[in-house]
Write a protein that holds these residues in place. Sequence first.
Motif, mmCIF file in Angstrom:
data_model
loop_
_atom_site.group_PDB
_atom_site.id
_atom_site.type_symbol
_atom_site.label_atom_id
_atom_site.label_comp_id
_atom_site.label_asym_id
_atom_site.label_seq_id
_atom_site.Cartn_x
_atom_site.Cartn_y
_atom_site.Cartn_z
ATOM 1 N N ASP A 474 0.808 -1.210 0.000
ATOM 2 C CA ASP A 474 0.000 0.000 0.000
ATOM 3 C C ASP A 474 0.842 1.261 0.000
ATOM 4 O OD1 ASP A 474 1.056 -0.224 2.495
ATOM 5 O OD2 ASP A 474 -0.839 -0.043 3.589
ATOM 6 N N GLY A 475 2.151 1.112 -0.157
ATOM 7 C CA GLY A 475 3.023 2.269 -0.259
ATOM 8 C C GLY A 475 3.480 2.830 1.061
ATOM 9 N N ARG A 476 3.255 2.131 2.153
ATOM 10 C CA ARG A 476 3.673 2.629 3.467
ATOM 11 C C ARG A 476 4.999 1.978 3.851
ATOM 12 N NH1 ARG A 476 -0.215 5.616 5.677
ATOM 13 N NH2 ARG A 476 -2.339 5.380 4.861
ATOM 14 N N ILE A 477 5.885 2.783 4.421
ATOM 15 C CA ILE A 477 7.219 2.314 4.755
ATOM 16 C C ILE A 477 7.145 1.358 5.945
ATOM 17 C CG2 ILE A 477 7.769 4.211 6.328
ATOM 18 C CD1 ILE A 477 10.596 4.190 5.101
ATOM 19 N N ARG A 478 7.907 0.257 5.852
ATOM 20 C CA ARG A 478 7.942 -0.733 6.930
ATOM 21 C C ARG A 478 9.167 -0.528 7.817
ATOM 22 N NH1 ARG A 478 4.916 -5.308 6.018
ATOM 23 N NH2 ARG A 478 5.560 -5.806 8.153
ATOM 24 N N LEU A 479 10.304 -0.281 7.207
ATOM 25 C CA LEU A 479 11.510 -0.048 7.982
ATOM 26 C C LEU A 479 12.489 0.760 7.135
ATOM 27 C CD1 LEU A 479 14.080 -2.100 6.988
ATOM 28 C CD2 LEU A 479 12.498 -3.797 7.885
ATOM 29 N N SER A 480 13.407 1.425 7.826
ATOM 30 C CA SER A 480 14.475 2.183 7.166
ATOM 31 C C SER A 480 15.654 2.242 8.122
ATOM 32 C CB SER A 480 13.996 3.592 6.801
ATOM 33 O OG SER A 480 13.670 4.330 7.970
ATOM 34 N N ASN A 481 16.854 2.367 7.570
ATOM 35 C CA ASN A 481 18.041 2.418 8.413
ATOM 36 C C ASN A 481 18.572 3.846 8.498
ATOM 37 O OD1 ASN A 481 19.014 2.652 5.859
ATOM 38 N ND2 ASN A 481 20.733 1.244 6.145
ATOM 39 N N PRO A 482 19.452 4.099 9.434
ATOM 40 C CA PRO A 482 19.976 5.469 9.583
ATOM 41 C C PRO A 482 20.669 5.993 8.327
ATOM 42 C CG PRO A 482 20.471 4.160 11.531
ATOM 43 C CD PRO A 482 19.924 3.216 10.521
ATOM 44 N N ILE A 501 4.486 6.716 1.152
ATOM 45 C CA ILE A 501 5.590 7.129 0.282
ATOM 46 C C ILE A 501 5.408 8.553 -0.231
ATOM 47 C CG2 ILE A 501 4.571 6.223 -1.839
ATOM 48 C CD1 ILE A 501 7.402 5.316 -2.626
ATOM 49 N N ARG A 502 4.173 9.057 -0.294
ATOM 50 C CA ARG A 502 3.944 10.437 -0.710
ATOM 51 C C ARG A 502 4.581 11.389 0.292
ATOM 52 N NH1 ARG A 502 3.070 9.517 -5.842
ATOM 53 N NH2 ARG A 502 1.223 8.190 -6.235
ATOM 54 N N ALA A 503 4.434 11.072 1.579
ATOM 55 C CA ALA A 503 5.057 11.902 2.595
ATOM 56 C C ALA A 503 6.580 11.809 2.523
ATOM 57 C CB ALA A 503 4.563 11.498 3.988
ATOM 58 N N ILE A 504 7.099 10.599 2.250
ATOM 59 C CA ILE A 504 8.545 10.437 2.082
ATOM 60 C C ILE A 504 9.027 11.268 0.901
ATOM 61 C CG2 ILE A 504 10.385 8.766 1.691
ATOM 62 C CD1 ILE A 504 9.114 8.413 4.384
ATOM 63 N N GLU A 505 8.243 11.240 -0.172
ATOM 64 C CA GLU A 505 8.613 12.009 -1.360
ATOM 65 C C GLU A 505 8.691 13.503 -1.049
ATOM 66 O OE1 GLU A 505 6.721 13.060 -5.766
ATOM 67 O OE2 GLU A 505 5.905 11.406 -4.548
ATOM 68 N N GLN A 506 7.725 14.017 -0.317
ATOM 69 C CA GLN A 506 7.738 15.427 0.035
ATOM 70 C C GLN A 506 8.916 15.762 0.942
ATOM 71 O OE1 GLN A 506 3.927 16.302 1.762
ATOM 72 N NE2 GLN A 506 2.784 15.929 -0.158
ATOM 73 N N ALA A 507 9.234 14.806 1.866
ATOM 74 C CA ALA A 507 10.368 15.059 2.756
ATOM 75 C C ALA A 507 11.691 15.055 2.002
ATOM 76 C CB ALA A 507 10.399 14.020 3.877
ATOM 77 N N ASP A 516 11.768 11.411 -12.474
ATOM 78 C CA ASP A 516 12.294 10.052 -12.569
ATOM 79 C C ASP A 516 12.778 9.525 -11.225
ATOM 80 O OD1 ASP A 516 14.376 11.806 -12.325
ATOM 81 O OD2 ASP A 516 15.709 10.742 -13.702
ATOM 82 N N GLY A 517 12.479 10.239 -10.133
ATOM 83 C CA GLY A 517 12.920 9.810 -8.817
ATOM 84 C C GLY A 517 11.820 9.168 -8.011
ATOM 85 N N TRP A 518 11.393 9.880 -6.959
ATOM 86 C CA TRP A 518 10.451 9.280 -6.016
ATOM 87 C C TRP A 518 9.089 9.015 -6.620
ATOM 88 C CZ3 TRP A 518 11.285 6.933 -1.622
ATOM 89 C CH2 TRP A 518 12.491 7.159 -0.963
ATOM 90 N N LYS A 519 8.661 9.808 -7.583
ATOM 91 C CA LYS A 519 7.369 9.537 -8.209
ATOM 92 C C LYS A 519 7.387 8.189 -8.934
ATOM 93 C CE LYS A 519 5.969 14.365 -8.747
ATOM 94 N NZ LYS A 519 5.575 15.441 -9.701
ATOM 95 N N ARG A 520 8.488 7.925 -9.612
ATOM 96 C CA ARG A 520 8.593 6.630 -10.290
ATOM 97 C C ARG A 520 8.711 5.490 -9.273
ATOM 98 N NH1 ARG A 520 12.753 3.783 -13.043
ATOM 99 N NH2 ARG A 520 14.285 5.355 -12.451
ATOM 100 N N PHE A 521 9.396 5.764 -8.140
ATOM 101 C CA PHE A 521 9.469 4.747 -7.083
ATOM 102 C C PHE A 521 8.077 4.417 -6.554
ATOM 103 C CE2 PHE A 521 13.938 6.461 -5.920
ATOM 104 C CZ PHE A 521 14.470 5.805 -7.016
ATOM 105 N N GLY A 522 7.258 5.469 -6.332
ATOM 106 C CA GLY A 522 5.904 5.250 -5.827
ATOM 107 C C GLY A 522 5.058 4.453 -6.796
ATOM 108 N N GLN A 523 5.182 4.710 -8.098
ATOM 109 C CA GLN A 523 4.424 3.949 -9.092
ATOM 110 C C GLN A 523 4.831 2.481 -9.091
ATOM 111 O OE1 GLN A 523 5.124 6.008 -12.753
ATOM 112 N NE2 GLN A 523 3.865 7.805 -12.187
#
Length: 818
Positions: A474-482, A501-507, A516-523
Motif C-alpha cells: 500500500d506504499g507505506r514504509i515498513r523499515l528504514s536504516n539510519p 511514500i507520498r510523505a517520504i517524497e515530500q520530505a 524520474d525519482g520518487w514519483k517513479r518509485f511510488g508507481q
Amino acid sequence: MVNGRLMRPVARRLASVLAAGSALAMLAGPAHAAGPYLATTEIVTVSMLLGVMSAAMLSAIWMIRQRGRMEAENRELRAHLSDARHNVSRLQALIGDKDRRIVMWDGLSGKPEFLGQLAPETGAPVADRDFLAFGRWLKPTSAAEIERAVERLRTQAQSFDLILETSRDEVLEAQGRVSGGQAFVRFVALNNLRAEAAELKLERERLVAALSTLQCLIDQIDLPVWQRAPDGSLAWVNEAYAEAVEAKDAAAAVREARELLPTVAREKIRATSTYDTPFRDKVSTVVRGNRSFFDVVDARTPNGSAGIAIDVSDVEAVREELTRTLKSHAETLDHLATPVATFDGEQRLQFYNQAFQRMWEFDTAFLESKPGNGELLDRLRAAGKLPEQLNWKQWKDTALSVYRAIDTQSDLWHLPNGQTLRVFATARPQGGATWVFENLTEKVDLETRYNTLMLVQDETIDHLAEGVAVFSPDGRIRLSNPAFRAIWGISEAEAKSGTHIRAIEQACAPSYDKPDGWKRFGQMITSFDDERPSSQGMLELRTGLVLDYAVIPLSNAQTMLTFVNITDSVRVSRALTEKNEALRKADALKNDFVQHVSYELRSPLTNIIGFADLLKTPTMGELNERQAEYVDHIATSSAVLLTIVNDILDLATVDAGIMELDYTEINLTDLLDDVSMQFADRLHEAQVTLEITAPDNLGTIVADQQRLKQILIKLLSNAANFAPEGSAIGLRCWREGADLVLTVTDRGPGIPQDVLTTVFNRFESHGRQGGPGLGLSIVESFVSLHHGTVTIDSQEGRGTKVTVRIPSASMTSFAAAE
C-alpha cells in the motif's frame, strides 16, 4: 301376611263355582227358548237360585275341608317361619364376620345394601358411601377390573370371580352373582392358604401377562429366537425365525420342524451346552440363499433350551473392512517419517512404525512382546533418552493420564541428545491411546536461527553504509536504516513505520524532486502488475551526492529500495577513466613506437647481417685474419641484436593481445630433431652436450609449431647459459593423456630462493653470459597462450629443472584456427 296368602286360593275357588252355575243356567236357557217369555224368566230365576244354593252348599263343604287343611298348612308354615328366622339369624351372624362384606342391588336403579365388614387392616372403608369408591382403597388395576365386572353384572347378569389387591397389599376375593332379580357382590378377605393361593394366582396372571408381553416383544424384533423341548424339538419360535427359515408363520415353522442352524452346529450345541455354561459361538448358515453369520447363544434348562441368533453378517463385513483399513493404515504409518505408536486399553503396545523403532533404538523382540506404556517410559529413562524430571513418578502419571482424558494431550520433550519432540497423545474411542512424536529439532533450530538472523539483520541493516527502506504494497514504509535517512536528510520521525511514500517524497523533495525519482518509485511500489520487475540506476542529488539505487521486489508484494553513496567511487572512476584513456593512448603510442622501431631496427640489422655474410664470401676478396674476426663479431652481434628485437616485438604483441597462434598438427619426434640440429652451434659454443630422452611413439600434438620451437630453444639456451663447461643438458619428453610434458635440466649452480621468484620477470638475467633477460618471460607467455603451465625447481649447487606442460588443442579449435 300368611292369612292373606290363605284367602287368595279360597276366593279363586268360589269364583270358579259361580262360574259353573252361570254355565248351567246358560245351557238350560236354549231348551226352554220356545216357551213364553214369563215362563222363561221364571225358569231362569229358579235356575239361578238353584245354582246359587248348590254353589253355596258346595262352597260350604269345600270351605270346611279347606279350613282343616289351612290350619295344617298354617302350623307347617309357622314351623318353617321359625326355622327361617333361625337361619336368617345364623346367616346374619355369619355375614357379620369381619372377613366378609356383601353389596346387593335390587334392579338397575336400586340403591346398594351392605352386609358385613372387612378387617381394618385390608384398608377397606367402613362407611357404606365410601366402600364403592374402589379407586381410593384398591390398586388401580384391581379397581378398574372390579368396576368393569360390577357394571357387567348389573347390566348383563354376567357373574365373575376376581382376586383384588388393596393399596395395603392385602388380597381380597370378589364374587359377583345374580339371584331373584337381585345382584350381589361378596368381598372376602383371604388369609393363610387361600391368600397364598390367591397370591399365586395373581403371580401366575402376572407371569402369563409378562410372558405374553415378552413373546409379543420377541415377535417384533428381527432376531431369530427359538425354544426347544427336552427332546430337542422346536417348541416355539418367533416371527423372525419363521421368516429366516421361509416358513408361512411361526406355528408352521414349529409344525414343520424347520431348522435355522445346520446339523453340525446343533450337534455342537447339544454336546457343549450345559446348565451352567450356555453355548456361545459364531455360526455360519444360509438364509434366503445367502451365506450369513450369526452370534448364537443357546441356554439349556431342565425343561429344554432356548436360543437367540444375532445376525452379524454386516458386522463381519464391517470388521473385515476395518481390518483391511487398519492394515492399510498401519502400512501407511509404517512408511511415515513421524514416529507413531498405538497402545490398547490395558496400556500395552499394539502397533509401532519403523520410525518409532529407529528413533528410540528398541529391539524388535522387546517391541513384539507388547510391553506396557509405563514399561517403555521406564526403559527410555534408564537409557538416558528422556528429559530429566524433578519428580519422575508425577511426570509419568501425568503422561499416562491420557488414557483417562477426553482431549488430546500435547507436550514438549527436550531430550538429552539435543532433540526437541512435540508429543501428541490421543485417547482412542475403543480404548487405549495413540502417541505421535513430531521431531521439532530442525524447526526449533530454524526458528532460533531465524530469530537470530532477524536480530543480526536488523543490526546489520542499521549499520550498513547503504541506505535501505522497505515498503508494503500500500506504499507505506515498513523499515528504514539510519544511512537512508542520512542520505536523504530526513529525520527518524519523518521516516517512521507506516508513513506513506507520498510523505517520504515530500520530505526528500529538497534533495531531489525530478519526475524520474520518487514519483517513479511510488508507481513501482504501488503497482498492481502481475510481474514486478526490478530496476536500478543512478541519481545525482542537489547536494552533490551521487547515488546508485535499486528497486528490488520482495515476497508478500513488498518492495525494497537501496541507495548506495557512490560519490567517491564516481569521482575516482571519472579520474581513472581519464587516466585510462591517457594510458590507452600511451599504450597505443608505445605499440606504434615498438612496431615502428622494430621495423626500423630490423631493416638495418638485416642489411648489416647481409653485408657481413657477403664479406665472408670469396668473391668479395680475401680478408686478413683480423678482418675475418671482426666480420664474425659483426655477424654474431647482429644476430643477437635481431633476436632481442624479435623478442621485444613478440612480448609487445602478447601484451597488446593481438598475437594469434597458428595451430597445426606437429610430429613431436621431427620437432625434437629440428630443435637439436638448430641448437647444435649454441651447444658447441657453450661447450655442453644435449641429452634428449623421449619414447619412439611420442606422437603428435596440435599447437603452434614456431612458438613451441621457440619455447624449447629458449629453455635450452637458458640451461646452456647456466650449465658448466663439459656438462650435459637434459631434455626429457613424454605424454600424459593428450598433454605434452617436457623437462629441461642442467647441472649449474642453481638459482637462489630469493631470485627464484623473479626468474619470469622481464629483463632479469643471472647467467654467466648475461643477456637481456627475456627468455623465460617469452617462455611463460607462449606457454600461457597454449593454456599450459611452466614451473622451475632449483636448488643451489644442484642445478635447475624447468617443467612445461602443454595441452593439445582440440580438433574444433584446430579447425577454427585453420
